[in-house]
Design a protein around this motif. Structure first.
Motif, PDB file in Angstrom:
ATOM      1  N   HIS A   1       0.816  -1.221   0.000  1.00 50.83           N
ATOM      2  CA  HIS A   1       0.000   0.000   0.000  1.00 50.83           C
ATOM      3  C   HIS A   1       0.851   1.272   0.000  1.00 50.83           C
ATOM      4  CE1 HIS A   1      -3.389   2.623   0.881  1.00 50.83           C
ATOM      5  NE2 HIS A   1      -2.705   3.132   1.881  1.00 50.83           N
TER       6      HIS A   1
ATOM      7  N   ASP B   1       0.556  -4.875  -7.912  1.00 53.00           N
ATOM      8  CA  ASP B   1      -0.249  -4.570  -6.728  1.00 53.00           C
ATOM      9  C   ASP B   1      -0.364  -5.824  -5.854  1.00 53.00           C
ATOM     10  OD1 ASP B   1      -2.462  -4.260  -4.957  1.00 53.00           O
ATOM     11  OD2 ASP B   1      -3.326  -2.734  -6.259  1.00 53.00           O
TER      12      ASP B   1
ATOM     13  N   THR C   1      -2.340  -6.532  -3.430  1.00 49.86           N
ATOM     14  CA  THR C   1      -3.706  -6.957  -3.131  1.00 49.86           C
ATOM     15  C   THR C   1      -4.414  -7.512  -4.354  1.00 49.86           C
ATOM     16  OG1 THR C   1      -3.870  -5.281  -1.384  1.00 49.86           O
ATOM     17  CG2 THR C   1      -5.926  -6.224  -2.200  1.00 49.86           C
ATOM     18  N   GLU C   2      -4.359  -6.778  -5.441  1.00 47.34           N
ATOM     19  CA  GLU C   2      -5.089  -7.162  -6.648  1.00 47.34           C
ATOM     20  C   GLU C   2      -4.297  -8.114  -7.540  1.00 47.34           C
ATOM     21  OE1 GLU C   2      -8.140  -6.243  -7.317  1.00 47.34           O
ATOM     22  OE2 GLU C   2      -8.436  -4.826  -5.667  1.00 47.34           O
ATOM     23  N   ARG C   3      -2.983  -8.196  -7.305  1.00 45.51           N
ATOM     24  CA  ARG C   3      -2.094  -8.991  -8.161  1.00 45.51           C
ATOM     25  C   ARG C   3      -2.207  -8.551  -9.629  1.00 45.51           C
ATOM     26  NH1 ARG C   3       0.044 -10.196  -3.936  1.00 45.51           N
ATOM     27  NH2 ARG C   3       0.980 -12.189  -3.421  1.00 45.51           N
ATOM     28  N   ARG C   4      -2.260  -7.238  -9.814  1.00 45.19           N
ATOM     29  CA  ARG C   4      -2.311  -6.649 -11.148  1.00 45.19           C
ATOM     30  C   ARG C   4      -1.020  -5.905 -11.430  1.00 45.19           C
ATOM     31  NH1 ARG C   4      -5.198  -2.501 -11.139  1.00 45.19           N
ATOM     32  NH2 ARG C   4      -5.989  -2.415 -13.256  1.00 45.19           N
TER      33      ARG C   4
ATOM     34  N   ILE D   1       0.771  -2.888 -12.550  1.00 45.73           N
ATOM     35  CA  ILE D   1       0.275  -1.514 -12.640  1.00 45.73           C
ATOM     36  C   ILE D   1       1.277  -0.533 -13.231  1.00 45.73           C
ATOM     37  CG2 ILE D   1      -1.469  -1.716 -10.826  1.00 45.73           C
ATOM     38  CD1 ILE D   1       0.518  -0.641  -8.830  1.00 45.73           C
TER      39      ILE D   1
ATOM     40  N   GLN E   1      -1.548  -0.250 -16.034  1.00 42.39           N
ATOM     41  CA  GLN E   1      -2.981  -0.278 -15.788  1.00 42.39           C
ATOM     42  C   GLN E   1      -3.317   0.755 -14.722  1.00 42.39           C
ATOM     43  OE1 GLN E   1      -5.144  -4.180 -15.732  1.00 42.39           O
ATOM     44  NE2 GLN E   1      -3.103  -5.030 -15.396  1.00 42.39           N
TER      45      GLN E   1
ATOM     46  N   LEU F   1      -6.548   0.883  -8.973  1.00 45.06           N
ATOM     47  CA  LEU F   1      -7.958   0.813  -8.612  1.00 45.06           C
ATOM     48  C   LEU F   1      -8.203   1.318  -7.193  1.00 45.06           C
ATOM     49  CD1 LEU F   1      -8.845  -2.697 -10.084  1.00 45.06           C
ATOM     50  CD2 LEU F   1      -9.175  -0.444 -11.137  1.00 45.06           C
ATOM     51  N   HIS F   2      -9.376   1.929  -6.996  1.00 41.48           N
ATOM     52  CA  HIS F   2      -9.809   2.399  -5.685  1.00 41.48           C
ATOM     53  C   HIS F   2     -11.246   1.961  -5.449  1.00 41.48           C
ATOM     54  CE1 HIS F   2      -6.259   4.863  -4.972  1.00 41.48           C
ATOM     55  NE2 HIS F   2      -6.344   5.241  -6.225  1.00 41.48           N
ATOM     56  N   PRO F   3     -11.618   1.708  -4.186  1.00 44.01           N
ATOM     57  CA  PRO F   3     -12.974   1.207  -3.916  1.00 44.01           C
ATOM     58  C   PRO F   3     -14.068   2.264  -4.001  1.00 44.01           C
ATOM     59  CG  PRO F   3     -11.755   1.450  -1.863  1.00 44.01           C
ATOM     60  CD  PRO F   3     -10.780   1.715  -2.976  1.00 44.01           C
TER      61      PRO F   3
END
Length: 294
Positions: free
Chosen positions: A10, A77, A79-82, A84, A125, A128-130
């Motif tokens: 984070h 990332d 958390t997302e395993r993307r 970025i 990419q 992302l945010h919630p």
């Protein structure tokens, strides 16, 4: 050829997002050894440009060996395993022994064997945010949207907004009659349990009849900075988002306020202090919107 895919958490994603958004201009990537050492010692890049954050990407020895093969690093990332972002590697380095204690002030886990990598970063990419994506902007977009304002006064939020800061900004706009607007920058920890409630409350609090327009901008937090460096970083980020004035809260210590004023000309902002009475000074906090102060 294998490319190192480095998992980042984070805190690293927060600084990466600010870098990619243009908030950290003139930086385009992670610092090289000369810039890193200069920022640690002098709050300046090696060319003399005022800059307080030693933006560094650390590697283990094994990661360094893998990254050397391809000359690139993909940031993923946690958390997302993307994937970025991607780092185009310029150099690998380790800090000299006399820099270690300064580096550990930002991250206690750093040692003489810690490897760093410098290089430009490009997005792969979107991060992302919630929630509240409509309040997240890159710096060039905000600068373009406020370019016709005669003045843009930046006010910081934690995300709780101090009414005195907002009032001082409104008073400034009224007294100068510049027809400007407010840029309310919200440094937010979206992992906090009351995140949604606090941001909604703040949106309802921001009212200023003296402002032609009001723009709220949600920013990720930076960890590990002390009060003076954090205040300077806030001011520089505000300038990069198009601000012409910067409100310094009464919660800022007199020492940090004086230190910022010393760099007034280089920062290029009108510094607008909010005066505090003695009782408020006794209760002042070293918590700042953009940073989790060390």
């Amino acid at each position: 050829m294998s490319i190192l895919h480095k998992i980042i958490g984070h805190a690293e994603i927060s600084t990466l997002e600010l870098l990619l958004s243009g908030a950290f201009a003139p930086l385009r990537g992670y610092l090289n050894q000369a810039d890193h050492s200069s920022v640690l010692q002098h709050n300046r890049l090696s060319n003399g440009t005022l800059w307080p954050l030693p933006l560094a990407l650390t590697l283990t020895p094994a990661e360094k060996r893998e990254a050397q093969l391809s000359g690139r690093i993909v940031l993923v990332d946690a958390t997302e395993r993307r994937a970025i972002a991607e780092v185009e590697i310029d150099s690998f380095y380790r800090l000299p022994p006399d820099m270690l204690s300064l580096a550990q002030a930002f991250d206690a886990n750093r040692t003489l064997d810690t490897w760093y990598v410098s290089g430009a970063v490009k997005p792969l990419q979107k991060i992302l945010h919630p929630a509240f994506n409509s309040l997240r902007f890159n710096a060039p977009a905000v600068r373009h949207s406020v370019q016709h304002w005669n003045s843009i006064i930046a006010v910081q939020a934690t995300p709780t907004l101090d009414p005195a800061d907002l009032q001082q900004a409104c008073t400034w706009l009224t007294d100068t009659e510049t027809g400007g607007g407010l840029l309310v920058q919200i440094g937010v920890n979206e992992t906090a349990p009351d995140f949604h409630e606090r941001v909604r409350d703040l949106r309802n609090q921001v009212k200023c009849t003296a402002a032609r327009q009001i723009k709220l901008s949600l920013l990720p937090c930076v960890e590990g900075l002390g009060e003076k460096r954090c205040l300077l970083l806030q001011a520089l980020v505000s300038r990069n988002y198009g601000a012409t004035g910067f409100v310094v809260s009464k919660h800022v210590s007199p020492e940090a306020r004086r230190w910022l004023l010393q760099h007034h000309d280089e920062i290029g902002l009108e510094i607008i202090p909010v005066r505090a009475n003695r009782a408020q000074l006794a209760k002042q906090s070293n918590s700042h919107p953009l940073c989790n102060a060390a």
